[in-house]
Design an enzyme around this catalytic site. Structure first.
Site, short mmCIF file in Angstrom:
data_model
loop_
_atom_site.label_atom_id
_atom_site.label_comp_id
_atom_site.label_asym_id
_atom_site.label_seq_id
_atom_site.Cartn_x
_atom_site.Cartn_y
_atom_site.Cartn_z
N HIS A 40 88.89 56.91 16.26
CA HIS A 40 87.61 56.62 16.22
C HIS A 40 87.31 57.02 18.12
O HIS A 40 87.81 57.44 18.33
CB HIS A 40 86.78 55.71 16.48
CG HIS A 40 85.51 56.36 16.44
ND1 HIS A 40 84.10 56.04 14.97
CD2 HIS A 40 84.51 55.46 17.45
CE1 HIS A 40 83.30 56.26 16.47
NE2 HIS A 40 83.53 55.26 16.92
N ASP B 22 84.65 50.77 11.48
CA ASP B 22 85.12 50.89 12.71
C ASP B 22 85.08 49.20 13.55
O ASP B 22 84.31 49.66 14.38
CB ASP B 22 84.04 51.66 14.11
CG ASP B 22 83.70 53.84 13.11
OD1 ASP B 22 85.23 53.56 11.92
OD2 ASP B 22 83.09 53.90 13.61
N ASN C 45 94.60 65.58 13.14
CA ASN C 45 95.01 64.75 13.65
C ASN C 45 96.96 64.23 12.64
O ASN C 45 97.48 63.81 13.08
CB ASN C 45 94.10 63.31 13.24
CG ASN C 45 93.90 62.60 14.50
OD1 ASN C 45 94.23 62.14 15.89
ND2 ASN C 45 92.15 63.69 14.17
N GLY D 176 91.76 68.71 10.15
CA GLY D 176 93.17 67.68 10.26
C GLY D 176 94.21 68.28 10.72
O GLY D 176 95.37 67.77 11.23
N MET E 74 86.28 60.66 5.46
CA MET E 74 84.86 60.83 5.36
C MET E 74 84.65 59.18 4.37
O MET E 74 83.01 59.83 5.01
CB MET E 74 83.87 61.89 4.98
CG MET E 74 84.14 62.92 6.38
SD MET E 74 84.58 62.48 8.32
CE MET E 74 82.64 62.51 8.39
N ARG E 75 84.51 58.82 3.65
CA ARG E 75 84.32 57.45 3.05
C ARG E 75 85.11 56.31 3.58
O ARG E 75 86.29 56.14 3.76
CB ARG E 75 84.97 57.92 1.48
CG ARG E 75 84.23 59.16 0.60
CD ARG E 75 84.99 59.33 -0.67
NE ARG E 75 84.72 60.42 -0.90
CZ ARG E 75 83.18 60.46 -1.28
NH1 ARG E 75 82.27 59.49 -1.16
NH2 ARG E 75 82.89 62.04 -1.34
N ILE E 76 83.55 55.52 3.22
CA ILE E 76 83.77 54.42 4.01
C ILE E 76 85.02 53.38 2.58
O ILE E 76 84.78 53.82 1.31
CB ILE E 76 82.44 53.48 3.38
CG1 ILE E 76 81.73 54.24 5.13
CG2 ILE E 76 82.52 52.19 4.14
CD1 ILE E 76 80.38 53.06 5.57
N LEU E 77 85.75 52.75 2.72
CA LEU E 77 86.81 52.23 1.64
C LEU E 77 86.20 50.69 1.55
O LEU E 77 85.83 49.51 2.43
CB LEU E 77 88.42 52.50 2.37
CG LEU E 77 88.69 52.66 3.27
CD1 LEU E 77 90.55 52.44 3.78
CD2 LEU E 77 89.41 53.88 2.51
C1 GRF Z 1 88.87 63.22 14.61
O1 GRF Z 1 87.65 63.06 15.64
C2 GRF Z 1 89.15 61.60 14.70
O2 GRF Z 1 88.48 60.92 15.88
C3 GRF Z 1 87.61 60.84 13.90
O3 GRF Z 1 87.36 62.54 13.00
C4 GRF Z 1 87.47 63.45 13.36
C5 GRF Z 1 88.76 63.91 12.54
O4 GRF Z 1 89.33 65.41 13.24
N1 GRF Z 1 87.79 60.01 13.36
P1 GRF Z 1 90.62 66.22 12.29
O5 GRF Z 1 90.54 66.06 10.93
O6 GRF Z 1 91.87 64.73 12.92
O7 GRF Z 1 90.59 67.58 13.24
#
Ligand code: GRF
Length: 220
Positions: free
Chosen positions: A125, A161, A30, A28, A106-109
């Site tokens: 991404h 993506d 981001n 988390g 980590m799941r595809i919608l």
């Molecule tokens: C990031 O590298 C993002 O680009 C990818 O998953 C990672 C998530 O990292 N989609 P975080 O959980 O936000 O640290």
């Protein structure tokens, strides 16, 4: 052509605050960057809920520490992906969410989810799409030998993506880079462009024409 039209939302100092729903599976960082941007007023919105498919996601702790509602939804309790997605959508609707932000989810919608939130789901991404989609994008970049990689914020469509690109930031790939070193430098840029893209959305400045996203100038 579509753009987000703010509706009957909370208005603070004449600013419309969008409701953001975050889906996350892991550490988390981001999410944390988005939380900080909201606190600093760099995003005209609030995070209404953080939902995870992983009970132990550190992202959920970050959300709780910031008084954001969290929800763990266990995939194993559902027959299939559509039923799982329906549960999440039901929850997002209950929270009146305008924008769904995938932050390490980590799941595809499935198509049901994408249709329900058409052009209102964002993902980040860790590569310059359309290069290196899918998992381990940083490893793919190092192994391929590109000189430049980076990160991409895009709207989510039914492919992997592959949705319309909102913002990108380039990062140099050094000769002695490992996957980890490159990932670390890309991540710093992710934390800049993801909040920026969300703010552009909340200001209604993202215009989608087929697969292109245009950014409207600020109205003064
Ligand atoms: C990031 O590298 C993002 O680009 C990818 O998953 C990672 C998530 O990292 N989609 P975080 O959980 O936000 O640290």
């Amino acid at each position: 052509m579509t753009s987000f039209v703010p509706g009957t939302k909370l208005v603070i100092e004449e600013k419309v605050m969008i409701n953001i729903g975050v889906l996350t599976s892991g550490r988390g960082t981001n999410l944390q960057a988005i939380i900080e941007a909201v606190k600093e007023g760099k995003i005209e919105g609030r995070i209404s809920v953080a939902i995870s498919d992983n009970r132990d996601a550190f992202a959920l702790k970050r959300a709780k520490q910031n008084n954001i509602e969290t929800k763990y939804i266990n995939f194993k309790n559902f027959k299939n992906r559509e039923d799982y997605d329906k549960k999440i959508v039901e929850y997002l609707k209950k929270k009146d969410v305008d924008l769904v932000v995938l932050a390490g989810y980590m799941r595809i919608l499935g198509s049901y989810f994408i249709k329900m939130y058409k052009n209102r789901i964002m993902n980040i991404h860790p590569a310059l799409l359309p290069s290196f989609p899918g998992l381990h994008a940083q490893r793919q970049a190092v192994e391929y030998g590109v000189k430049v990689s980076g990160c991409t914020v895009h709207f989510v469509d039914e492919g992997v993506d592959s949705g319309p690109i909102i913002l990108q930031k380039a990062v140099e790939v050094k000769d002695d880079d490992t996957e980890e070193l490159l990932a670390e430098r890309i991540l710093k840029e992710e934390h800049q462009i993801y909040p920026q893209a969300i703010q552009l959305f909340s200001q209604g400045r993202l215009i989608i024409k087929s697969r292109k996203v245009f950014i409207k100038k600020r109205s003064i």
